[in-house]
Each structure stands twice: as structure tokens, then as C-alpha cells.
Write an enzyme that holds these catalytic residues in place. Structure first.
Site, PDB file in Angstrom:
ATOM      1  CB  CYS A 101      -7.726   9.919 -20.089  1.00  0.00           C
ATOM      2  SG  CYS A 101      -9.260   9.011 -20.215  1.00  0.00           S
TER       3      CYS A 101
ATOM      4  CG  ASN B 210     -13.425  10.881 -20.027  1.00  0.00           C
ATOM      5  OD1 ASN B 210     -12.578  11.233 -20.846  1.00  0.00           O
ATOM      6  ND2 ASN B 210     -13.162   9.982 -19.082  1.00  0.00           N
TER       7      ASN B 210
ATOM      8  CG  HIS C  44      -8.624  13.588 -18.497  1.00  0.00           C
ATOM      9  ND1 HIS C  44      -9.238  13.663 -19.718  1.00  0.00           N
ATOM     10  CD2 HIS C  44      -9.057  12.430 -17.924  1.00  0.00           C
ATOM     11  CE1 HIS C  44     -10.007  12.596 -19.881  1.00  0.00           C
ATOM     12  NE2 HIS C  44      -9.917  11.838 -18.808  1.00  0.00           N
TER      13      HIS C  44
HETATM   14  N1  ACO Z   1     -27.524   6.660 -12.268  1.00  0.00           N
HETATM   15  C1  ACO Z   1     -27.920   6.582 -10.983  1.00  0.00           C
HETATM   16  N2  ACO Z   1     -27.247   5.877 -10.033  1.00  0.00           N
HETATM   17  C2  ACO Z   1     -26.137   5.243 -10.430  1.00  0.00           C
HETATM   18  C3  ACO Z   1     -25.663   5.275 -11.746  1.00  0.00           C
HETATM   19  C4  ACO Z   1     -26.411   6.022 -12.693  1.00  0.00           C
HETATM   20  N3  ACO Z   1     -26.034   6.137 -13.990  1.00  0.00           N
HETATM   21  N4  ACO Z   1     -24.537   4.563 -11.829  1.00  0.00           N
HETATM   22  C5  ACO Z   1     -24.287   4.077 -10.606  1.00  0.00           C
HETATM   23  N5  ACO Z   1     -25.256   4.490  -9.758  1.00  0.00           N
HETATM   24  C6  ACO Z   1     -25.381   4.201  -8.329  1.00  0.00           C
HETATM   25  C7  ACO Z   1     -24.574   3.006  -7.883  1.00  0.00           C
HETATM   26  O1  ACO Z   1     -25.287   1.822  -8.096  1.00  0.00           O
HETATM   27  C8  ACO Z   1     -24.350   3.317  -6.420  1.00  0.00           C
HETATM   28  O2  ACO Z   1     -25.532   2.952  -5.708  1.00  0.00           O
HETATM   29  P1  ACO Z   1     -25.419   2.330  -4.238  1.00  0.00           P
HETATM   30  O3  ACO Z   1     -24.774   3.400  -3.399  1.00  0.00           O
HETATM   31  O4  ACO Z   1     -26.848   2.075  -3.886  1.00  0.00           O
HETATM   32  O5  ACO Z   1     -24.573   1.111  -4.373  1.00  0.00           O
HETATM   33  C9  ACO Z   1     -24.249   4.826  -6.374  1.00  0.00           C
HETATM   34  O6  ACO Z   1     -24.845   5.313  -7.604  1.00  0.00           O
HETATM   35  C10 ACO Z   1     -22.832   5.338  -6.272  1.00  0.00           C
HETATM   36  O7  ACO Z   1     -22.017   4.658  -7.252  1.00  0.00           O
HETATM   37  P2  ACO Z   1     -20.498   4.975  -7.425  1.00  0.00           P
HETATM   38  O8  ACO Z   1     -19.918   4.116  -8.499  1.00  0.00           O
HETATM   39  O9  ACO Z   1     -19.832   4.979  -6.070  1.00  0.00           O
HETATM   40  O10 ACO Z   1     -20.583   6.488  -7.965  1.00  0.00           O
HETATM   41  P3  ACO Z   1     -19.461   7.561  -7.997  1.00  0.00           P
HETATM   42  O11 ACO Z   1     -19.790   8.666  -7.100  1.00  0.00           O
HETATM   43  O12 ACO Z   1     -18.086   6.948  -7.896  1.00  0.00           O
HETATM   44  O13 ACO Z   1     -19.620   8.136  -9.487  1.00  0.00           O
HETATM   45  C11 ACO Z   1     -18.511   7.898 -11.613  1.00  0.00           C
HETATM   46  C12 ACO Z   1     -19.485   7.284 -10.608  1.00  0.00           C
HETATM   47  C13 ACO Z   1     -19.122   9.192 -12.105  1.00  0.00           C
HETATM   48  C14 ACO Z   1     -18.313   6.924 -12.756  1.00  0.00           C
HETATM   49  C15 ACO Z   1     -17.156   8.195 -10.924  1.00  0.00           C
HETATM   50  O14 ACO Z   1     -16.748   7.076 -10.179  1.00  0.00           O
HETATM   51  C16 ACO Z   1     -16.058   8.571 -11.852  1.00  0.00           C
HETATM   52  O15 ACO Z   1     -16.106   9.594 -12.517  1.00  0.00           O
HETATM   53  N6  ACO Z   1     -14.954   7.804 -11.847  1.00  0.00           N
HETATM   54  C17 ACO Z   1     -13.700   8.162 -12.499  1.00  0.00           C
HETATM   55  C18 ACO Z   1     -13.751   8.125 -13.970  1.00  0.00           C
HETATM   56  C19 ACO Z   1     -12.360   8.405 -14.478  1.00  0.00           C
HETATM   57  O16 ACO Z   1     -11.634   9.223 -13.968  1.00  0.00           O
HETATM   58  N7  ACO Z   1     -11.930   7.694 -15.483  1.00  0.00           N
HETATM   59  C20 ACO Z   1     -10.550   7.833 -15.894  1.00  0.00           C
HETATM   60  C21 ACO Z   1     -10.387   8.120 -17.218  1.00  0.00           C
HETATM   61  S1  ACO Z   1     -11.540   7.310 -18.317  1.00  0.00           S
HETATM   62  C22 ACO Z   1     -10.596   6.661 -19.598  1.00  0.00           C
HETATM   63  O17 ACO Z   1      -9.408   6.514 -19.524  1.00  0.00           O
HETATM   64  C23 ACO Z   1     -11.369   6.277 -20.849  1.00  0.00           C
END
Ligand code: ACO
Length: 324
Positions: free
Chosen positions: A112, A281, A251
Site C-alpha cells: 500500500c 482499501n 492511505h
Molecule cells: N464480521 C464480524 N466480526 C468479525 C469479522 C467480520 N467480518 N471479522 C472478525 N470479526 C471478529 C473477530 O473474530 C473478533 O472476535 P472476538 O473478539 O470474539 O475474537 C472481533 O471481530 C475483533 O477482531 P479483530 O481482528 O480484533 O478486529 P479489528 O478491530 O482489528 O478490525 C480489521 C479488523 C478491520 C481488519 C483491522 O484490524 C484493520 O483494518 N487492520 C489493518 C489493515 C491494514 O492497515 N492493512 C494494511 C494495508 S493492507 C495491504 O497492504 C494490502
């Protein structure tokens, strides 16, 4: 002498997937996706549409705005994690589609952060004598998305953003930049198979290893820190204070990462370009997509200070300060 943005153009495919669609394929809800990521919908390519197709459309718009013909382009650089194929590079495919001849063309792989890494490379080329460089962030991330992975599949969209950079003696253009990487984080965000380590096999296909693997919340923590650090380093190198910035263009990975970055810089959200709600994204395409929209809406104009920050696979991260 400085490197300035002479033209910008973007392209998104017409098909839109909203969050309701994901409720039908994975265990999730529109509310969860919106509150955890800020995304409402994303544009996705269909059929045989490839990264170079979006890149071509975006390039034509950027060239028209810069008033440049394909024959005047001296170099093409495409930042992408989703090239049409391993080789030839998507930059060479694009060169052929545009009808640009006898020039240097190559791709950059920095996830990214690819768009900003490419800006850094272009700046160096322009300062060493090039003019009329076409560069892009272009992606078809949905082609490498695992739609059975509920933790990541709702995040990604497809787009391309093209920019023509030229040289100028005026007081505008790229003022400072900062680039970093740390490969020890490589396993937190990758596409495990398809390269020389694990070439395509029935096994790699069965195991969904040709798609994005991401430990989202681990990536999240580093992203927040790295985006803030990148912004501050770029500002410091130009001796510019955060309050002087007219628009922060981060980004678009997650609205919470964007808000945390703005908060760390004490930049109010009305000075931040946000369009993740409509595009998700789009990796290397997200910064030009957000910048183009801000310019078109009149949120920034020539002379304004624009701070761009990115973070991505590698991990890589960067900040670039530019006067439009
Ligand atoms: N729907 C509902 N619940 C979900 C989903 C979903 N689609 N996916 C995961 N959950 C649940 C998990 O199982 C977890 O449940 P638990 O608490 O019972 O264990 C809970 O939601 C929280 O999960 P997390 O992974 O901690 O969720 P988080 O708040 O971190 O959000 C996300 C997830 C949106 C993916 C976030 O972590 C994120 O945006 N990360 C960074 C992405 C990024 O910056 N990428 C870099 C660039 S990408 C590239 O280079 C291509």
C-alpha cells in the site's frame, strides 16, 4: 528545481459491492464492517479486466490534464501488488496500450506504500534530468481476495490513480519525503504462494495461498505508529508544522487508523481526505484516488500544502509533503 504534479486522473470499475453483499457470504454485519473499518462499499472489477485496464483509463485522464501526449512520456512507473502477471511488468503492458515508445518502464512493489515509494523514485529521476514522468498506483486487489476469510475480504477494492510529474523552477512540488521498511513484519501481511518459494500447485490453490493473508489487528497497531512517524518525519524535513498542512491524504486502510494519525498530528478531520467509505482499501491506488477527489471538490488548490502518508505490506511506510 522541484518535481510537481502536472496532472492527475483516476479510474474505478463500475460494479459496486456494498456491505449487505458480505452479509450473504460471511458471518458479518453492515454495522460491524462500518464501525470497525469505516467501509460502506467498494468498487470491484469483473471478468478479464486487469490492473493495466484501470491504469490505462487513469493515465489518459492524467495525461489530458497535464496536456501531454503519450509520445512525450519519458518514463512509466507502476506501483502495484496486483500486476497483470509476473512479467512483463504492468508498466510495460501500459506503455504498449498507451502507444508510448522508447522509454523506461517498470513496476514497484511496496504494498500500500507503493504510490509514495514511486513518488520518491520519480522525484529522483526528475532531479537527474527526466521530465514528463507518468506514475501510477494501480490495483485489482479483489482478484487476490479470499472471500471465505471474514477477517479481511470486506476490506479491499479496485482502482487506479495516475499522476504526471514534471520539473519546475517555481516554488511548488515535492518538498520532503521519508521512507522506511521492516521486513521482519513480512508474515503479518502477505500472499504466501505463487512466487519462487511456493510456486503454484494444486495444494497451494486448495489452501487459498494465492490470496491476501493478514493478521489485521497486529497490522493495525504498527500502522498507527508508522503513519504518525512518517508524517512527522516528512514535516520535520521540510521544517513545516502540522498546523500548516492544508490537507492530510492518508492511505485508506481503516478509518480508525486515519483518525488516530490525524489525532497524533493534531490535524482536524476537516483537513483530512477520507473516501474509504466508498472505495475500501485500494492499496497503492488509495492516495491518488483520495487526492484527485479532494482536488476535484476544490478542497485543495495550487499552492496548498498536501501531506501524504502510507503504510503497507513489507512492512513499508512513508510520508511525502508536497505543495500543489
Ligand atoms: N464480521 C464480524 N466480526 C468479525 C469479522 C467480520 N467480518 N471479522 C472478525 N470479526 C471478529 C473477530 O473474530 C473478533 O472476535 P472476538 O473478539 O470474539 O475474537 C472481533 O471481530 C475483533 O477482531 P479483530 O481482528 O480484533 O478486529 P479489528 O478491530 O482489528 O478490525 C480489521 C479488523 C478491520 C481488519 C483491522 O484490524 C484493520 O483494518 N487492520 C489493518 C489493515 C491494514 O492497515 N492493512 C494494511 C494495508 S493492507 C495491504 O497492504 C494490502
Amino acid at each position: 528545481m522541484k518535481t510537481y504534479l502536472a496532472g492527475i486522473g483516476t479510474s474505478v470499475p463500475p460494479k459496486i459491492l456494498d456491505n449487505a453483499y458480505f452479509e450473504t457470504i460471511i458471518d458479518t454485519s453492515d454495522e460491524w464492517i462500518r464501525t470497525r473499518s469505516g467501509i460502506r462499499e467498494r468498487h470491484v472489477v469483473e471478468g478479464t479486466t486487469a490492473t493495466s485496464d484501470l491504469a490505462l483509463d487513469a493515465s489518459r485522464k492524467a495525461l489530458a490534464q497535464a496536456n501531454i501526449e503519450p509520445k512525450d512520456i519519458e518514463a512509466i512507473i507502476v506501483a502495484t501488488a496486483t500486476p497483470d502477471m509476473y512479467f512483463p511488468s504492468t508498466a510495460c503492458v501500459l506503455q504498449n496500450k498507451l502507444g508510448a515508445r522508447n522509454i523506461m518502464s517498470f513496476d514497484i512493489a511496496a504494498g500500500c506504500t507503493g504510490f509514495l515509494y514511486a513518488v520518491g523514485v520519480v522525484d529522483t529521476f526528475i532531479k537527474s534530468g527526466y521530465d514528463n514522468v507518468l506514475m501510477l498506483g494501480a490495483e485489482c486487489l479483489t482478484k487476490i481476495t479470499d472471500y471465505t476469510d471474514r477477517s479481511s475480504c470486506f476490506l479491499f477494492g479496485d482502482a487506479a490513480g495516475a499522476v504526471v510529474f514534471k520539473k519546475t523552477e517555481e516554488d511548488r512540488g515535492i518538498l520532503s519525503s521519508y521512507f522506511a521498511s521492516d521486513g521482519s513484519y513480512g508474515d503479518l501481511l502477505n500472499m504466501p504462494a505463487g512466487g519462487s518459494l511456493r510456486p503454484a500447485s494444486h495444494e497451494t490453490v486448495d489452501q487459498h495461498l494465492h490470496t491476501i493473508r493478514m493478521l489485521g489487528n497486529e497490522v493495525f497497531k504498527v500502522a498507527v505508529r508508522a503513519m504518525g512517524e512518517s508524517a512527522l518525519k516528512a514535516l520535520e524535513r521540510a521544517n513545516v508544522a502540522p498546523e500548516q498542512v492544508d490537507l492530510l491524504v492518508p492511505h485508506q486502510a481503516n478509518i480508525r487508523i486515519i483518525e488516530a494519525t490525524a489525532k497524533r498530528l493534531h490535524i482536524p478531520m476537516d483537513k483530512v481526505a477520507v473516501n474509504i467509505d466508498r472505495y475500501g482499501n485500494t492499496s497503492a491506488a488509495s492516495i491518488p484516488l483520495a487526492l484527485d477527489e479532494a482536488i476535484q471538490k476544490g478542497r485543495v488548490k495550487q499552492g496548498d500544502l498536501v501531506l501524504m502518508v502510507a503504510f503497507g505490506a513489507g512492512f513499508t511506510w512513508s510520508g511525502v509533503l508536497m505543495r500543489l
